[in-house]
Design a protein around this motif. Structure first.
Motif, PDB file in Angstrom:
ATOM      1  N   ASN A 268       1.260  -9.263   5.343  1.00 45.24           N
ATOM      2  CA  ASN A 268       1.471  -7.823   5.151  1.00 45.24           C
ATOM      3  C   ASN A 268       0.401  -7.223   4.244  1.00 45.24           C
ATOM      4  OD1 ASN A 268       4.347  -6.578   6.133  1.00 45.24           O
ATOM      5  ND2 ASN A 268       4.474  -8.788   5.859  1.00 45.24           N
ATOM      6  N   LYS A 269       0.050  -7.961   3.203  1.00 43.08           N
ATOM      7  CA  LYS A 269      -0.977  -7.463   2.275  1.00 43.08           C
ATOM      8  C   LYS A 269      -2.331  -7.351   2.967  1.00 43.08           C
ATOM      9  CE  LYS A 269      -3.118  -8.363  -2.225  1.00 43.08           C
ATOM     10  NZ  LYS A 269      -4.478  -8.128  -1.702  1.00 43.08           N
ATOM     11  N   THR A 270      -2.680  -8.365   3.769  1.00 45.62           N
ATOM     12  CA  THR A 270      -3.962  -8.324   4.467  1.00 45.62           C
ATOM     13  C   THR A 270      -4.023  -7.157   5.439  1.00 45.62           C
ATOM     14  OG1 THR A 270      -4.126 -10.741   4.302  1.00 45.62           O
ATOM     15  CG2 THR A 270      -5.538  -9.640   5.911  1.00 45.62           C
ATOM     16  N   LEU A 271      -2.950  -6.968   6.207  1.00 44.86           N
ATOM     17  CA  LEU A 271      -2.930  -5.848   7.150  1.00 44.86           C
ATOM     18  C   LEU A 271      -2.941  -4.519   6.415  1.00 44.86           C
ATOM     19  CD1 LEU A 271      -2.791  -4.934  10.069  1.00 44.86           C
ATOM     20  CD2 LEU A 271      -0.293  -5.074   9.955  1.00 44.86           C
ATOM     21  N   CYS A 272      -2.246  -4.464   5.283  1.00 41.95           N
ATOM     22  CA  CYS A 272      -2.233  -3.234   4.488  1.00 41.95           C
ATOM     23  C   CYS A 272      -3.635  -2.938   3.952  1.00 41.95           C
ATOM     24  CB  CYS A 272      -1.230  -3.361   3.346  1.00 41.95           C
ATOM     25  SG  CYS A 272      -0.967  -1.843   2.422  1.00 41.95           S
TER      26      CYS A 272
END
Length: 735
Positions: A268-272
């Protein structure tokens, strides 16, 4: 000297130790058997070089076990263990030799299988030197600790790099050697020692996959597909390390829950992070980028990166939007798209409030912001890209809301909301745009000015546009209210009355003059002028005013001769020129019907008080059409017969010189040179630009009033001087 008591104590201890080792056997037979058992045990435990077959000795296991049992009964097993561990440390140079050999091969080939063979080799050393299980778990644990401590102290950085690469190689769909590899890691303690490195391999694989599959893909959400990929690729890879010993699926799921949550958080952090870096372009692509916005909304609920999103978008806006090179309409379109996008990502509007504030302040400082908004409201936008969604219902402007704490659906402000958050409450786009300013009266006044300009530009043969404007005003009444647009109603009524009055006057005495008759007190202040139309124009105005006074005895016409358009047909000796020009140009050319040569001062005196700059522009129009010629500075002559380009009285230019221009053209060029610094600055900062973009940006320069044709001539002159390069309609500085 030792006291008698000390000698007695030492003797007692010695006697006790002798009895324990001799086991109360006759003579020293017990001591001899203990010595023999010690030699057998130490020889069995001594670390040997497994690379040397001759160093391996075969032992009689029953006698070895008997020896260890005897040493244990003599309570000397801890001493033997200490000796054994010292021997391990002394012999570790054998393992160092193998490690150096394998790492040298890896550094040369970068083949991860070399690291895997090294791991299996270390397992061989570990098992070859390990004590037998009959000695108990304590000795085994002490040996394992000593072996691993020595191992970790000698492993160089090259092994860590190779170990990480080896773990990454197992992330391919099929990894045949993965189970024994993980078992070897567990034996050597590498799993616990390098858990962070192993996890980083998974993190980096997630980052690479997210960037490969989701970059620039905004049309549909990606999170669900990413989670399926995690289940199929990452979870099986995690099982040997994080779910070892699981007896069934439920056990494995429970053991993976914590680490799986960490990996999902990282995804989620990478996509964010990816969507945050793309947010400006995502907003430009809206509504086709709705899928990316849905992903970003879900990611922000899991990852607290709202402030990073705000900072990234504000930085992108400053760099790519809020600068003089951006057209006001473009900024407004991006602002509207930002409103729509951030409402999807953050429905309460906190992110929008923080991002919109710099845009609103910048738009408030732009002189044409109100006009751009109003032009869009009345359908006067040249680009055809409306700020208002056609499907959005037309509704009155929303006022600022006050907190109603008795509302059962009331929610507290979000935790990251600023102190002025509630002041940005209007939800529809138009109310948000109007709220850029403190009062809607500014918009109403600008609306009146724009409507006046649009109505006065309507020609007699295109009068149906008045009805279109009437429909626009009816729509705007819903937004701004009936009272605010009463003046607009009067202007529309004047247009209808003007057509009716003109029809009556024409029926009484036909005239080629078709004025628009307006009520002076209800229209915005129009620019006044002291131009006096000469010759036939004056006669036509006087004749029309006389007929008007007959029809309306209580009213008097006051002409605004500088407004409008005059259709002229010039009959010269060898040609006829037909054109539409402003009244000042028509007034000047009318004077040439009296005589063929006029000075600038005579022309200005002939039409009244006119600014010399405006007079010069009017005369240049006729020079460009080949009707007038400037023989001397500020002296103009009518060309009844077209003249071919003749050599000037001045020295003829060489091939490298530019042609001689007239004084009027030179004056215009001098005026354009004042704006060269503006043009040079925008081409330096923005690179190649088309002519219309340069013209749009120059409108922000003080006093700029040149047409795009005049700008084109100036740019062509700059190209001849080597200042700029023009190609395919694009202009750039000549470096």
């Amino acid at each position: 000297m030792a006291t008698a008591a000390l000698r007695s104590q030492v003797a007692a201890k010695w006697h006790e130790g002798f009895n324990r080792l001799n086991r109360s056997e006759p003579g020293i037979s017990g001591l001899l058997s203990f010595s023999q058992a010690w030699n057998i045990a130490t020889d069995y435990l001594h670390p040997r070089d497994i690379s040397d077959p001759t160093s391996v000795k075969h032992h009689d296991l029953p006698s070895v076990k008997a020896s260890f049992d005897l040493i244990n009964r003599s309570r000397r097993l801890p001493v033997m263990l200490e000796t054994f561990l010292d021997d391990i440390c002394d012999q570790y140079h054998l393992i160092v030799r193998d490690i150096e050999q394998y790492l040298a091969e890896y550094e040369e080939s970068a083949d991860t299988s070399v690291i895997l063979r090294l791991v299996f080799r270390l397992v061989e050393w570990y098992r070859a030197w390990a004590p037998i299980d009959e000695l108990g778990p304590t000795i085994r644990a002490a040996y394992t600790l000593t072996f691993q401590t020595q191992l970790f102290s000698i492993l160089p950085p090259a092994f860590v790099r190779g170990f990480k690469a080896l773990c990454a190689s197992t992330l391919v769909p099929v990894a045949q050697l993965a189970p024994p590899m993980w078992e070897a890691f567990e034996v050597l303690g590498l799993t616990d020692r390098y858990e962070g490195i192993i996890a980083s391999v998974g993190y980096e694989r997630i980052e690479d996959y997210v960037r490969e599959t989701c970059t620039g893909r905004w049309d549909k959400p990606c999170l669900e597909e990413l989670r399926v990929w995690m289940t199929e690729q990452i979870v099986p890879w995690m099982l040997p390390m994080y779910a070892k010993g699981a007896g069934n699926t439920e056990d494995a799921r429970g053991m993976l829950q914590n680490v799986g949550s960490r990996f999902d958080f990282h995804m989620n952090k990478t996509l964010c992070d990816l969507r945050t870096s793309e947010i400006f372009d995502i907003i430009i692509d809206f509504p086709d980028s709705n899928g990316a916005l849905q992903d970003l909304k879900e990611c922000l609920q899991r990852v607290d990166q709202r402030s990073s999103l705000v900072q990234a978008l504000r930085k992108a806006n400053r760099k790519r939007l809020l600068h003089p090179g951006a057209d006001t309409k473009l900024i407004l379109s991006q602002y509207v798209a930002t409103i729509k996008c951030l409402r999807i990502v953050d429905p309460p509007g906190v992110l929008l409030f923080k991002v919109a504030d710099p845009i609103r302040r910048y738009l408030r400082e732009r002189p044409d912001t109100i006009r751009s908004i109003v032009a869009n409201l009345v359908g006067d936008d040249d680009s055809g890209d409306s700020l208002v969604d056609e499907n959005e219902p037309i509704q009155p402007l929303q006022q600022l809301e006050t907190e109603d704490y008795n509302d059962p659906h009331w929610d507290p402000e979000p935790i990251d909301a600023g102190p002025d958050f509630r002041t940005n409450k209007p939800s529809d786009v138009i109310s948000t745009l109007v709220s850029i300013y403190d009062s809607k009266d500014l918009f109403v006044k600008e609306l009146q000015v724009l409507l006046a300009q649009r109505l006065l530009a309507i020609t007699d043969d295109n009068f149906e546009k008045v009805e279109k404007e009437r429909r626009n005003i009816e729509i705007l009444k819903i937004r701004f209210g009936e009272a605010a647009l009463q003046v607009c109603e009067v202007m529309l009524r004047d247009m209808t009355d003007s057509k009716r009055i003109d029809g009556h006057v024409q029926s009484q005495k036909a005239s080629i003059v078709h004025p628009t008759i307006i009520s002076r007190h209800f229209w915005p202040s129009l620019e006044s002028s002291d131009i006096v139309m000469p010759g036939q124009f004056q006669a036509l105005q006087t004749q029309y005013a006389k007929e008007f006074s007959t029809f309306k005895p209580d009213k008097k016409l006051r002409w605004l001769p500088h407004l409008g358009t005059v259709h002229l047909e010039l009959q010269l000796e060898d040609r006829t020129i037909e054109t539409d020009v402003p009244p000042l140009e028509a007034a000047f050319i009318e004077l040439f019907s009296e005589k063929n040569t006029w000075t600038m001062d005579e022309l200005i005196e002939g039409v009244g008080a006119v600014d010399r700059t405006a007079a010069l522009k009017a005369l240049i129009t006729w020079i460009d059409l080949g009707v007038l010629k400037e023989d001397e500075e500020n002296t103009f002559r009518l060309l009844e017969v077209t003249e071919e380009a003749a050599p000037s009285s001045r020295t003829a230019p060489t091939a490298s010189e530019t042609p001689t221009v007239t004084a009027a053209q030179q004056q215009q060029a001098d005026q354009m040179r004042l704006y060269w610094k503006f043009i040079e600055g925008m081409l330096t900062n923005l690179g190649s630009l088309p002519l219309d973009r340069i013209q749009t940006m120059l409108r922000f320069a003080p006093g700029y009033d040149q047409t795009v044709e005049q700008l084109a001539r100036f740019m062509e002159a700059a190209r001849r001087e080597g200042l700029v390069v023009g190609r395919d309609g694009m202009w750039k500085l000549n470096r």
